[in-house]
Design a protein around this motif. Structure first.
Motif, PDB file in Angstrom:
ATOM      1  N   TRP A  29     -18.893  -1.653 -10.383  1.00  0.00           N
ATOM      2  CA  TRP A  29     -17.682  -2.450 -10.591  1.00  0.00           C
ATOM      3  C   TRP A  29     -16.441  -1.557 -10.577  1.00  0.00           C
ATOM      4  N   ASN A  30     -16.530  -0.393 -11.219  1.00  0.00           N
ATOM      5  CA  ASN A  30     -15.400   0.536 -11.216  1.00  0.00           C
ATOM      6  C   ASN A  30     -15.066   1.002  -9.808  1.00  0.00           C
ATOM      7  N   THR A  31     -16.091   1.197  -8.992  1.00  0.00           N
ATOM      8  CA  THR A  31     -15.863   1.613  -7.608  1.00  0.00           C
ATOM      9  C   THR A  31     -15.124   0.532  -6.831  1.00  0.00           C
ATOM     10  N   VAL A  32     -15.514  -0.723  -7.051  1.00  0.00           N
ATOM     11  CA  VAL A  32     -14.840  -1.839  -6.375  1.00  0.00           C
ATOM     12  C   VAL A  32     -13.391  -1.938  -6.836  1.00  0.00           C
ATOM     13  N   VAL A  33     -13.161  -1.881  -8.139  1.00  0.00           N
ATOM     14  CA  VAL A  33     -11.804  -1.971  -8.678  1.00  0.00           C
ATOM     15  C   VAL A  33     -10.964  -0.804  -8.182  1.00  0.00           C
ATOM     16  N   TRP A  34     -11.516   0.393  -8.263  1.00  0.00           N
ATOM     17  CA  TRP A  34     -10.822   1.600  -7.818  1.00  0.00           C
ATOM     18  C   TRP A  34     -10.437   1.508  -6.349  1.00  0.00           C
ATOM     19  N   THR A  35     -11.357   1.039  -5.518  1.00  0.00           N
ATOM     20  CA  THR A  35     -11.102   0.971  -4.076  1.00  0.00           C
ATOM     21  C   THR A  35     -10.106  -0.122  -3.727  1.00  0.00           C
ATOM     22  N   VAL A  39      -6.283   0.782  -2.417  1.00  0.00           N
ATOM     23  CA  VAL A  39      -5.912   0.488  -1.024  1.00  0.00           C
ATOM     24  C   VAL A  39      -4.827  -0.589  -0.973  1.00  0.00           C
ATOM     25  N   ALA A  40      -4.925  -1.595  -1.827  1.00  0.00           N
ATOM     26  CA  ALA A  40      -3.897  -2.647  -1.858  1.00  0.00           C
ATOM     27  C   ALA A  40      -2.550  -2.066  -2.271  1.00  0.00           C
ATOM     28  N   GLY A  41      -2.553  -1.220  -3.303  1.00  0.00           N
ATOM     29  CA  GLY A  41      -1.309  -0.607  -3.742  1.00  0.00           C
ATOM     30  C   GLY A  41      -0.731   0.329  -2.699  1.00  0.00           C
ATOM     31  N   GLU A  42      -1.584   1.104  -2.062  1.00  0.00           N
ATOM     32  CA  GLU A  42      -1.127   2.025  -1.025  1.00  0.00           C
ATOM     33  C   GLU A  42      -0.517   1.259   0.148  1.00  0.00           C
ATOM     34  N   TYR A  43      -1.156   0.162   0.530  1.00  0.00           N
ATOM     35  CA  TYR A  43      -0.631  -0.610   1.668  1.00  0.00           C
ATOM     36  C   TYR A  43       0.702  -1.257   1.310  1.00  0.00           C
ATOM     37  N   TRP A 184     -12.488   6.243   2.581  1.00  0.00           N
ATOM     38  CA  TRP A 184     -12.032   7.450   1.887  1.00  0.00           C
ATOM     39  C   TRP A 184     -11.978   7.245   0.377  1.00  0.00           C
ATOM     40  N   THR A 185     -11.470   6.100  -0.037  1.00  0.00           N
ATOM     41  CA  THR A 185     -11.291   5.856  -1.466  1.00  0.00           C
ATOM     42  C   THR A 185     -12.624   5.594  -2.151  1.00  0.00           C
ATOM     43  N   ALA A 186     -13.492   4.827  -1.507  1.00  0.00           N
ATOM     44  CA  ALA A 186     -14.782   4.500  -2.120  1.00  0.00           C
ATOM     45  C   ALA A 186     -15.614   5.745  -2.392  1.00  0.00           C
ATOM     46  N   VAL A 187     -15.526   6.743  -1.524  1.00  0.00           N
ATOM     47  CA  VAL A 187     -16.329   7.954  -1.692  1.00  0.00           C
ATOM     48  C   VAL A 187     -15.555   9.071  -2.376  1.00  0.00           C
ATOM     49  N   ASN A 188     -14.330   8.777  -2.805  1.00  0.00           N
ATOM     50  CA  ASN A 188     -13.508   9.808  -3.437  1.00  0.00           C
ATOM     51  C   ASN A 188     -14.113  10.227  -4.767  1.00  0.00           C
ATOM     52  N   PHE A 189     -14.201  11.511  -4.972  1.00  0.00           N
ATOM     53  CA  PHE A 189     -14.766  12.057  -6.201  1.00  0.00           C
ATOM     54  C   PHE A 189     -13.759  12.866  -7.005  1.00  0.00           C
ATOM     55  N   ASP A 190     -12.991  13.705  -6.309  1.00  0.00           N
ATOM     56  CA  ASP A 190     -12.207  14.723  -6.989  1.00  0.00           C
ATOM     57  C   ASP A 190     -11.077  14.182  -7.849  1.00  0.00           C
ATOM     58  N   PHE A 191     -10.396  13.103  -7.415  1.00  0.00           N
ATOM     59  CA  PHE A 191      -9.250  12.621  -8.171  1.00  0.00           C
ATOM     60  C   PHE A 191      -9.665  12.149  -9.572  1.00  0.00           C
ATOM     61  N   TYR A 202     -17.552   6.378 -19.857  1.00  0.00           N
ATOM     62  CA  TYR A 202     -17.887   5.864 -18.518  1.00  0.00           C
ATOM     63  C   TYR A 202     -16.924   4.774 -18.044  1.00  0.00           C
ATOM     64  N   ALA A 203     -15.743   4.669 -18.676  1.00  0.00           N
ATOM     65  CA  ALA A 203     -14.795   3.608 -18.314  1.00  0.00           C
ATOM     66  C   ALA A 203     -14.223   3.802 -16.919  1.00  0.00           C
ATOM     67  N   SER A 204     -14.183   5.031 -16.422  1.00  0.00           N
ATOM     68  CA  SER A 204     -13.646   5.288 -15.085  1.00  0.00           C
ATOM     69  C   SER A 204     -14.679   5.933 -14.169  1.00  0.00           C
ATOM     70  N   GLU A 205     -15.953   5.834 -14.526  1.00  0.00           N
ATOM     71  CA  GLU A 205     -16.997   6.422 -13.686  1.00  0.00           C
ATOM     72  C   GLU A 205     -17.269   5.539 -12.480  1.00  0.00           C
ATOM     73  N   THR A 206     -17.253   6.141 -11.300  1.00  0.00           N
ATOM     74  CA  THR A 206     -17.562   5.439 -10.056  1.00  0.00           C
ATOM     75  C   THR A 206     -18.879   5.970  -9.504  1.00  0.00           C
ATOM     76  N   LEU A 207     -19.338   5.378  -8.425  1.00  0.00           N
ATOM     77  CA  LEU A 207     -20.621   5.788  -7.857  1.00  0.00           C
ATOM     78  C   LEU A 207     -20.649   7.247  -7.402  1.00  0.00           C
TER      79      LEU A 207
END
Length: 252
Positions: A29-35, A39-43, A184-191, A202-207
């Motif tokens: 769920w965090n990955t979906v929200v994060w992505t 992307v919506a904000g960036e666009y 790019w965003t879905a697989v982003n790890f470093d940020f 684990y509130a901001s843990e993504t896949l």
């Protein structure tokens, strides 16, 4: 696990362990929200800034050069800088917000369950929207001014010209950059790792962070590989859907 006493094909056992992990659904769920939010904000920010920079204003070349600065800042430096700025004890963001009366006291933006992920999303949007700006600005340069002037003469307002003429001509570049950034965003790890390490609780843990924990902390390379394969399958499916959509659009 790396266990020399075990051998043979494990079948789907690693996938079952991953799916039944108590934090898997939360990370998904965090990955979906994060992505989606990133992307919506960036666009949105990229489109607004591209339209602004496409206007005939004084110093336009300077503004175009300045707006690219966040994109060229390395992720680690950007993440650490924003972490410092958001610190409740001495961070400048909390200082400004309290002086403006927006908040009563300093807030731990990266340490609260409700705001940790959203704060990292905000920082990610700040850093990545210049890529959208440059791409969309290039698309705006190709929009026919004669067509816009003709539509204005016919009585079309600014909003009508934008949504009926400009946006359709930005469709191809929009779909392309959105598709690229979703991956790019879905697989982003470093940020996220630099700013919160997936926390708090684990509130901001993504896949991708979950894969890292499996491989580098638990040394459970079987589960890490299984989860990575699941993400790879998702990306391949997304590419196939994008290809099919592009082919159908070209036929029409």
């Amino acid at each position: 696990m790396l266990n020399k006493t075990l051998s043979g094909f494990s079948g789907l056992s690693n996938f079952k362990e991953v799916v039944h992990n108590e934090y898997f659904l939360k990370a998904l769920w965090n990955t979906v929200v994060w992505t989606v939010l990133s992307v919506a904000g960036e666009y949105a920010m990229g489109l607004i800034s591209a339209v602004a920079l496409n206007q005939q204003v004084k110093g336009r070349a300077l503004f175009r050069a300045i707006i690219i600065i966040p994109w060229v800042v390395p992720i680690v430096i950007a993440g650490m800088t924003w972490t410092w700025m958001l610190t409740p004890d001495y961070g400048i963001i909390n200082l400004w917000l309290t002086k403006l009366g927006i908040i009563d006291q300093p807030y731990y933006w990266l340490g609260e369950l409700d705001t940790a992920l959203l704060t990292v999303v905000f920082v990610n949007v700040w850093r990545s929207f210049p890529f959208f700006t440059i791409s969309l600005l290039a698309g705006l340069q190709s929009v026919s001014r004669d067509m816009l002037e003709a539509a204005a003469i016919d009585g079309a307002g600014v909003r009508t010209r934008f949504f009926r003429i400009v946006m359709p001509q930005l469709k191809t570049v929009s779909i392309t950059i959105v598709f690229i950034h979703v991956i790019w965003t879905a697989v982003n790890f470093d940020f996220i790792w630099v700013m919160t390490e997936g926390g708090p609780l684990y509130a901001s843990e993504t896949l991708p962070i979950m894969i890292y924990r499996y491989a580098m902390e638990s040394y459970n390379f079987g589960n890490a590989s299984a989860l990575a394969s699941m993400m790879l399958g998702f990306m391949i499916s997304g590419f196939i859907l994008y290809y099919m959509f592009s082919q159908r659009r070209n036929r029409t």
